[in-house]
Write an enzyme that holds these catalytic residues in place. Structure first.
Site, PDB file in Angstrom:
ATOM      1  N   MET A 190      40.908  29.942  42.081  1.00  0.00           N
ATOM      2  CA  MET A 190      40.758  28.864  41.103  1.00  0.00           C
ATOM      3  C   MET A 190      41.937  28.884  40.123  1.00  0.00           C
ATOM      4  O   MET A 190      41.864  28.305  39.038  1.00  0.00           O
ATOM      5  CB  MET A 190      39.427  29.006  40.342  1.00  0.00           C
ATOM      6  CG  MET A 190      38.231  28.834  41.283  1.00  0.00           C
ATOM      7  SD  MET A 190      36.721  28.282  40.469  1.00  0.00           S
ATOM      8  CE  MET A 190      36.486  29.576  39.276  1.00  0.00           C
TER       9      MET A 190
ATOM     10  N   GLY B  22      45.513  40.771  40.681  1.00  0.00           N
ATOM     11  CA  GLY B  22      44.466  40.850  41.709  1.00  0.00           C
ATOM     12  C   GLY B  22      44.668  39.785  42.774  1.00  0.00           C
ATOM     13  O   GLY B  22      44.539  40.050  43.980  1.00  0.00           O
ATOM     14  N   HIS B  23      45.000  38.575  42.345  1.00  0.00           N
ATOM     15  CA  HIS B  23      45.260  37.500  43.321  1.00  0.00           C
ATOM     16  C   HIS B  23      46.501  37.824  44.154  1.00  0.00           C
ATOM     17  O   HIS B  23      46.539  37.555  45.356  1.00  0.00           O
ATOM     18  CB  HIS B  23      45.496  36.174  42.595  1.00  0.00           C
ATOM     19  CG  HIS B  23      44.300  35.648  41.849  1.00  0.00           C
ATOM     20  ND1 HIS B  23      44.254  35.598  40.479  1.00  0.00           N
ATOM     21  CD2 HIS B  23      43.117  35.156  42.284  1.00  0.00           C
ATOM     22  CE1 HIS B  23      43.087  35.082  40.100  1.00  0.00           C
ATOM     23  NE2 HIS B  23      42.378  34.812  41.174  1.00  0.00           N
TER      24      HIS B  23
ATOM     25  N   GLY C 109      38.501  38.760  47.052  1.00  0.00           N
ATOM     26  CA  GLY C 109      38.432  39.999  46.275  1.00  0.00           C
ATOM     27  C   GLY C 109      36.994  40.491  46.193  1.00  0.00           C
ATOM     28  O   GLY C 109      36.066  39.687  46.022  1.00  0.00           O
TER      29      GLY C 109
ATOM     30  N   SER D 266      40.588  39.906  35.924  1.00  0.00           N
ATOM     31  CA  SER D 266      39.820  38.672  36.049  1.00  0.00           C
ATOM     32  C   SER D 266      40.503  37.592  35.235  1.00  0.00           C
ATOM     33  O   SER D 266      41.040  37.883  34.148  1.00  0.00           O
ATOM     34  CB  SER D 266      38.402  38.890  35.517  1.00  0.00           C
ATOM     35  OG  SER D 266      37.779  37.646  35.248  1.00  0.00           O
TER      36      SER D 266
ATOM     37  N   ARG E 207      39.060  35.548  33.560  1.00  0.00           N
ATOM     38  CA  ARG E 207      38.294  35.400  32.316  1.00  0.00           C
ATOM     39  C   ARG E 207      38.664  36.469  31.279  1.00  0.00           C
ATOM     40  O   ARG E 207      38.268  36.337  30.123  1.00  0.00           O
ATOM     41  CB  ARG E 207      36.797  35.415  32.606  1.00  0.00           C
ATOM     42  CG  ARG E 207      36.356  34.159  33.352  1.00  0.00           C
ATOM     43  CD  ARG E 207      34.852  34.034  33.467  1.00  0.00           C
ATOM     44  NE  ARG E 207      34.453  32.715  33.927  1.00  0.00           N
ATOM     45  CZ  ARG E 207      34.146  32.399  35.199  1.00  0.00           C
ATOM     46  NH1 ARG E 207      34.188  33.318  36.132  1.00  0.00           N
ATOM     47  NH2 ARG E 207      33.808  31.160  35.534  1.00  0.00           N
TER      48      ARG E 207
HETATM   49  O1  PAF Z   1      36.531  33.488  43.640  1.00  0.00           O
HETATM   50  C1  PAF Z   1      36.966  32.377  43.299  1.00  0.00           C
HETATM   51  O2  PAF Z   1      38.017  32.239  42.669  1.00  0.00           O
HETATM   52  C2  PAF Z   1      36.167  31.135  43.659  1.00  0.00           C
HETATM   53  O3  PAF Z   1      34.794  31.368  43.590  1.00  0.00           O
HETATM   54  C3  PAF Z   1      36.556  30.554  45.034  1.00  0.00           C
HETATM   55  C4  PAF Z   1      36.244  31.504  46.153  1.00  0.00           C
HETATM   56  C5  PAF Z   1      38.041  30.217  45.044  1.00  0.00           C
HETATM   57  C6  PAF Z   1      35.772  29.260  45.285  1.00  0.00           C
HETATM   58  O4  PAF Z   1      36.014  28.310  44.299  1.00  0.00           O
END
Ligand code: PAF
Length: 282
Positions: A26, A32-33, A144, A182, A184
């Site tokens: 998102m 982490g990403h 993740g 995260s 957030r």
């Molecule tokens: O983990 C996330 O960032 C979201 O839940 C995902 C898997 C991209 C779905 O919107």
């Protein structure tokens, strides 16, 4: 890196070449990403990340509106990480008509923990993930394990619908003080950020106490004490709960508490206006 905003341009970009590996996100990316992208690259196919803030998975009063949209920065980070394509649709591209068909995940897996605290959340997650898998047709997708229940639900959905994609789960990436990365975390004030590793510490302590519990009543008490400990530190916990890794159900027999690599402790708690989740396999 190719940046694709429409389904048509996505289709065109994917019309030749091997099936890619998908990293759904998102946005508001962090290390982490990037670890998910690095894992995706190891799989040897072109890597496509998606950035889409999915309204369907946010409940009323949650942070959909204030969720940080940082696409130019995300695109730069993905390019630096060696991502080949970025799919960043807007809402009208992803949901050109109101999404009236939804995935209805198994309530035994989706109705507890995060699902109990955030009704409808997993319906929204699985619906958008199914749609992304349909649009991209990847050979594999990488998620993740910080979102442990989400990862399990997506694996179950893929298996039950026989979707031709492999789901990979990657261990949580943490800051040096143990806080799970995260998007957030950016909501935390400096004082809250300093306190935030307390959630991980509470989970760690509960995981170390669980095998010594003589019965399930003692485990229930240990969970309640862990929640109370966080409350005393100023948190509002939703749950701290020891579950089986295989099906996320509570252990049914005390012997399970002593079985190696069988359990996971999951937690969610609010610190000020920020709701954090974390987990620990043990
Ligand atoms: O983990 C996330 O960032 C979201 O839940 C995902 C898997 C991209 C779905 O919107």
């Amino acid at each position: 890196m190719q940046i694709l905003h429409s389904r048509a341009s996505l289709r065109e970009a994917l019309s030749s070449g091997p099936r890619p590996v998908l990293v759904p996100t998102m946005g508001n990316l962090h290390a982490g990403h990037l670890a998910l992208v690095a894992r995706a690259r190891e799989l040897g196919a072109p890597v496509i990340a998606s950035v889409f803030v999915n309204r369907l998975q946010f409940g009323p009063g949650e942070d959909f509106e204030r969720y940080p949209r940082t696409l130019p920065r995300d695109a730069h980070m993905l390019e630096q990480a060696g991502c080949d394509m970025l799919f960043a649709p807007d809402e009208s591209e992803m949901y050109p008509a109101p999404q009236t068909f939804h995935v209805l995940p198994d309530p035994r897996l989706a109705g507890e923990l995060e699902g109990a605290s955030r009704p409808g959340h997993f319906e929204g997650v699985t619906t958008v993930v199914l749609k992304l898998l349909q649009l991209v047709q990847p050979s594999a997708a990488v998620f993740g394990k910080k979102d442990y229940q989400q990862w399990m639900l997506i694996r179950a959905m893929v298996e039950q619908f026989a979707l031709p994609v492999r789901i990979e789960g990657l261990d949580t990436v943490r800051d040096s003080d143990g806080l799970a990365l995260s998007s957030r975390n950016g909501y935390l004030s400096p004082a809250e950020r300093a306190s935030a590793p307390q959630l991980q510490r509470a989970l760690r302590e509960l995981a170390s106490r669980a095998p010594a519990c003589a019965d399930l009543e003692q485990l229930r008490q240990a969970q309640a004490q862990a929640e109370q400990g966080l409350r005393e530190l100023g948190w509002e916990p939703d749950y701290l709960s020891v579950r089986r890794r295989a099906d996320l159900q509570a252990p049914a027999r005390p012997e399970e508490l002593r079985r190696e690599a069988h359990l996971v402790v999951l937690g969610a708690a609010r610190l000020g206006r920020t709701r954090l989740i974390d987990n620990l396999e043990f």
